[in-house]
Design a protein around this motif. Sequence first.
Motif, PDB file in Angstrom:
ATOM      1  N   HIS A  17     -74.208  71.716  41.610  1.00 32.34           N
ATOM      2  CA  HIS A  17     -74.475  70.297  41.380  1.00 32.34           C
ATOM      3  C   HIS A  17     -74.720  69.670  42.751  1.00 32.34           C
ATOM      4  CE1 HIS A  17     -72.758  66.331  39.479  1.00 32.34           C
ATOM      5  NE2 HIS A  17     -74.017  66.207  39.842  1.00 32.34           N
ATOM      6  N   VAL A  18     -75.846  68.989  42.936  1.00 32.71           N
ATOM      7  CA  VAL A  18     -76.145  68.346  44.213  1.00 32.71           C
ATOM      8  C   VAL A  18     -75.380  67.026  44.288  1.00 32.71           C
ATOM      9  CG1 VAL A  18     -77.953  67.402  45.704  1.00 32.71           C
ATOM     10  CG2 VAL A  18     -78.424  69.430  44.304  1.00 32.71           C
ATOM     11  N   LEU A  19     -74.453  66.971  45.220  1.00 29.46           N
ATOM     12  CA  LEU A  19     -73.593  65.800  45.407  1.00 29.46           C
ATOM     13  C   LEU A  19     -73.921  65.109  46.728  1.00 29.46           C
ATOM     14  CD1 LEU A  19     -70.288  67.467  44.188  1.00 29.46           C
ATOM     15  CD2 LEU A  19     -71.716  65.826  42.929  1.00 29.46           C
ATOM     16  N   PRO A  20     -73.529  63.845  46.897  1.00 28.29           N
ATOM     17  CA  PRO A  20     -73.869  63.116  48.125  1.00 28.29           C
ATOM     18  C   PRO A  20     -73.540  63.839  49.442  1.00 28.29           C
ATOM     19  CG  PRO A  20     -73.063  61.579  46.494  1.00 28.29           C
ATOM     20  CD  PRO A  20     -72.871  62.974  45.913  1.00 28.29           C
ATOM     21  N   PRO A  21     -72.403  64.542  49.576  1.00 27.45           N
ATOM     22  CA  PRO A  21     -72.158  65.215  50.858  1.00 27.45           C
ATOM     23  C   PRO A  21     -73.166  66.337  51.178  1.00 27.45           C
ATOM     24  CG  PRO A  21     -70.123  65.039  49.613  1.00 27.45           C
ATOM     25  CD  PRO A  21     -71.239  64.629  48.692  1.00 27.45           C
ATOM     26  N   ASP A  22     -73.923  66.789  50.156  1.00 26.71           N
ATOM     27  CA  ASP A  22     -74.912  67.863  50.329  1.00 26.71           C
ATOM     28  C   ASP A  22     -76.288  67.323  50.708  1.00 26.71           C
ATOM     29  OD1 ASP A  22     -72.953  69.662  49.335  1.00 26.71           O
ATOM     30  OD2 ASP A  22     -73.545  69.170  47.278  1.00 26.71           O
ATOM     31  N   THR A  23     -76.416  65.999  50.832  1.00 25.35           N
ATOM     32  CA  THR A  23     -77.748  65.402  50.973  1.00 25.35           C
ATOM     33  C   THR A  23     -77.983  64.766  52.333  1.00 25.35           C
ATOM     34  OG1 THR A  23     -77.051  63.280  50.046  1.00 25.35           O
ATOM     35  CG2 THR A  23     -77.854  64.942  48.490  1.00 25.35           C
ATOM     36  N   ASN A  24     -79.260  64.530  52.594  1.00 29.04           N
ATOM     37  CA  ASN A  24     -79.687  63.880  53.832  1.00 29.04           C
ATOM     38  C   ASN A  24     -79.859  62.374  53.602  1.00 29.04           C
ATOM     39  OD1 ASN A  24     -82.156  63.566  52.444  1.00 29.04           O
ATOM     40  ND2 ASN A  24     -82.950  65.477  53.272  1.00 29.04           N
ATOM     41  N   ASN A  25     -80.483  61.697  54.561  1.00 28.28           N
ATOM     42  CA  ASN A  25     -80.660  60.242  54.444  1.00 28.28           C
ATOM     43  C   ASN A  25     -81.668  59.846  53.355  1.00 28.28           C
ATOM     44  OD1 ASN A  25     -82.551  61.450  56.256  1.00 28.28           O
ATOM     45  ND2 ASN A  25     -83.205  59.411  56.885  1.00 28.28           N
ATOM     46  N   HIS A  26     -82.341  60.806  52.754  1.00 25.44           N
ATOM     47  CA  HIS A  26     -83.264  60.534  51.647  1.00 25.44           C
ATOM     48  C   HIS A  26     -82.605  60.792  50.283  1.00 25.44           C
ATOM     49  CE1 HIS A  26     -86.432  60.250  54.614  1.00 25.44           C
ATOM     50  NE2 HIS A  26     -86.084  61.441  55.082  1.00 25.44           N
ATOM     51  N   ASN A  27     -81.293  61.095  50.324  1.00 31.21           N
ATOM     52  CA  ASN A  27     -80.534  61.429  49.107  1.00 31.21           C
ATOM     53  C   ASN A  27     -81.088  62.650  48.395  1.00 31.21           C
ATOM     54  OD1 ASN A  27     -78.471  59.484  49.261  1.00 31.21           O
ATOM     55  ND2 ASN A  27     -79.890  57.921  48.518  1.00 31.21           N
ATOM     56  N   THR A  28     -81.578  63.614  49.203  1.00 30.05           N
ATOM     57  CA  THR A  28     -82.024  64.888  48.666  1.00 30.05           C
ATOM     58  C   THR A  28     -81.278  66.003  49.395  1.00 30.05           C
ATOM     59  OG1 THR A  28     -83.896  65.019  50.209  1.00 30.05           O
ATOM     60  CG2 THR A  28     -84.319  64.008  48.051  1.00 30.05           C
ATOM     61  N   LEU A  29     -81.206  67.142  48.757  1.00 26.08           N
ATOM     62  CA  LEU A  29     -80.446  68.270  49.290  1.00 26.08           C
ATOM     63  C   LEU A  29     -80.931  68.639  50.694  1.00 26.08           C
ATOM     64  CD1 LEU A  29     -78.297  70.463  48.606  1.00 26.08           C
ATOM     65  CD2 LEU A  29     -80.195  71.871  47.775  1.00 26.08           C
ATOM     66  N   LEU A  65     -91.158  73.039  48.114  1.00 23.21           N
ATOM     67  CA  LEU A  65     -92.249  72.475  47.324  1.00 23.21           C
ATOM     68  C   LEU A  65     -91.962  71.055  46.844  1.00 23.21           C
ATOM     69  CD1 LEU A  65     -92.930  75.703  45.230  1.00 23.21           C
ATOM     70  CD2 LEU A  65     -94.079  74.960  47.341  1.00 23.21           C
ATOM     71  N   HIS A  66     -90.706  70.775  46.503  1.00 21.16           N
ATOM     72  CA  HIS A  66     -90.298  69.453  46.027  1.00 21.16           C
ATOM     73  C   HIS A  66     -88.869  69.196  46.480  1.00 21.16           C
ATOM     74  CE1 HIS A  66     -93.784  69.116  43.393  1.00 21.16           C
ATOM     75  NE2 HIS A  66     -93.557  70.359  43.027  1.00 21.16           N
ATOM     76  N   PRO A  67     -88.537  67.954  46.802  1.00 21.70           N
ATOM     77  CA  PRO A  67     -87.153  67.637  47.168  1.00 21.70           C
ATOM     78  C   PRO A  67     -86.237  67.743  45.950  1.00 21.70           C
ATOM     79  CG  PRO A  67     -88.480  65.640  47.072  1.00 21.70           C
ATOM     80  CD  PRO A  67     -89.418  66.796  46.861  1.00 21.70           C
ATOM     81  N   ILE A  68     -84.957  67.960  46.221  1.00 26.55           N
ATOM     82  CA  ILE A  68     -83.969  68.090  45.143  1.00 26.55           C
ATOM     83  C   ILE A  68     -83.001  66.915  45.269  1.00 26.55           C
ATOM     84  CG2 ILE A  68     -82.216  69.549  44.069  1.00 26.55           C
ATOM     85  CD1 ILE A  68     -83.631  71.947  45.499  1.00 26.55           C
ATOM     86  N   PRO A  69     -83.125  65.931  44.376  1.00 25.99           N
ATOM     87  CA  PRO A  69     -82.306  64.721  44.476  1.00 25.99           C
ATOM     88  C   PRO A  69     -80.834  64.936  44.140  1.00 25.99           C
ATOM     89  CG  PRO A  69     -84.264  64.362  43.106  1.00 25.99           C
ATOM     90  CD  PRO A  69     -84.119  65.840  43.318  1.00 25.99           C
ATOM     91  N   VAL A  70     -80.032  63.998  44.607  1.00 24.30           N
ATOM     92  CA  VAL A  70     -78.612  63.987  44.267  1.00 24.30           C
ATOM     93  C   VAL A  70     -78.475  63.891  42.745  1.00 24.30           C
ATOM     94  CG1 VAL A  70     -78.273  61.463  44.398  1.00 24.30           C
ATOM     95  CG2 VAL A  70     -76.391  62.992  44.994  1.00 24.30           C
ATOM     96  N   ASP A  71     -77.414  64.475  42.236  1.00 24.41           N
ATOM     97  CA  ASP A  71     -77.101  64.506  40.805  1.00 24.41           C
ATOM     98  C   ASP A  71     -78.027  65.387  39.982  1.00 24.41           C
ATOM     99  OD1 ASP A  71     -74.687  63.506  40.058  1.00 24.41           O
ATOM    100  OD2 ASP A  71     -75.379  61.445  39.846  1.00 24.41           O
ATOM    101  N   HIS A  72     -78.764  66.275  40.651  1.00 29.71           N
ATOM    102  CA  HIS A  72     -79.530  67.305  39.965  1.00 29.71           C
ATOM    103  C   HIS A  72     -78.762  68.621  40.103  1.00 29.71           C
ATOM    104  CE1 HIS A  72     -82.756  64.474  39.784  1.00 29.71           C
ATOM    105  NE2 HIS A  72     -83.654  65.353  39.390  1.00 29.71           N
ATOM    106  N   GLU A  73     -79.063  69.550  39.228  1.00 29.73           N
ATOM    107  CA  GLU A  73     -78.562  70.912  39.403  1.00 29.73           C
ATOM    108  C   GLU A  73     -79.618  71.665  40.198  1.00 29.73           C
ATOM    109  OE1 GLU A  73     -77.147  74.549  36.579  1.00 29.73           O
ATOM    110  OE2 GLU A  73     -79.174  73.774  36.252  1.00 29.73           O
ATOM    111  N   VAL A  74     -79.163  72.466  41.155  1.00 29.46           N
ATOM    112  CA  VAL A  74     -80.071  73.373  41.843  1.00 29.46           C
ATOM    113  C   VAL A  74     -79.645  74.768  41.420  1.00 29.46           C
ATOM    114  CG1 VAL A  74     -78.677  73.375  43.979  1.00 29.46           C
ATOM    115  CG2 VAL A  74     -81.054  74.136  44.041  1.00 29.46           C
ATOM    116  N   SER A  75     -80.595  75.531  40.879  1.00 33.53           N
ATOM    117  CA  SER A  75     -80.263  76.896  40.478  1.00 33.53           C
ATOM    118  C   SER A  75     -81.215  77.860  41.164  1.00 33.53           C
ATOM    119  CB  SER A  75     -80.265  77.070  38.964  1.00 33.53           C
ATOM    120  OG  SER A  75     -81.467  76.666  38.407  1.00 33.53           O
ATOM    121  N   LEU A  76     -80.639  78.975  41.585  1.00 27.84           N
ATOM    122  CA  LEU A  76     -81.394  79.985  42.316  1.00 27.84           C
ATOM    123  C   LEU A  76     -81.339  81.294  41.551  1.00 27.84           C
ATOM    124  CD1 LEU A  76     -79.581  78.130  44.456  1.00 27.84           C
ATOM    125  CD2 LEU A  76     -80.896  79.443  46.081  1.00 27.84           C
TER     126      LEU A  76
END
Length: 172
Positions: A17-29, A65-76
């Motif tokens: 789960h992408v949470l705020p501490p995982d993000t940059n100043n653009h609120n993306t991972l 390819l695309h930014p991953i916003p906060v509150d999204h799931e990132v799956s690999l």
Amino acid sequence: MTAERFVRETRTFKASHVLPPDTNNHNTLFGGKLMSYIDDVASVSAMKLARGPVVTASTDSVDFLHPIPVDHEVSLEAFVTWTHKTSMEIFVKIVAEDLLTGERTVCATSFLTFVALGEDGKPTMVPKVIPETKEEIFLHDSAPERAEARKQRRTRSKHLADLLGTRRPWEP
């Protein structure tokens, strides 16, 4: 050691789960955070093939390819696409999912190379992989071309390292 393994035997998944501490100043991972996830999932996939310790030899590419916003799931999803004698190529696909809408996007792809290590800490042989799906066959068949590009890039990198040396700019 088994001489061959199916690609499917190396598939590995990781989700977060992408949470705020995982993000940059653009609120993306953070890109570096994603790169850490990529190396982690790829190493597990490599160990499933080698059934022993492995080391990252190179991160051949990470295409954001695309930014991953906060509150999204990132799956690999990672799997071994090809093997040489002691090395293996791993492909990682990164998908983001909007947890509110369910919309999914492929946000990045990556290729890495790992080397299997024996008990003596030196490179050791790895089994060949057998692709089965269209995706696996495509990546397996195109791997020798990527391997040659890696070899050429490594030669250029060694040359550059020799050229630059270890002297700091302020040292005589």
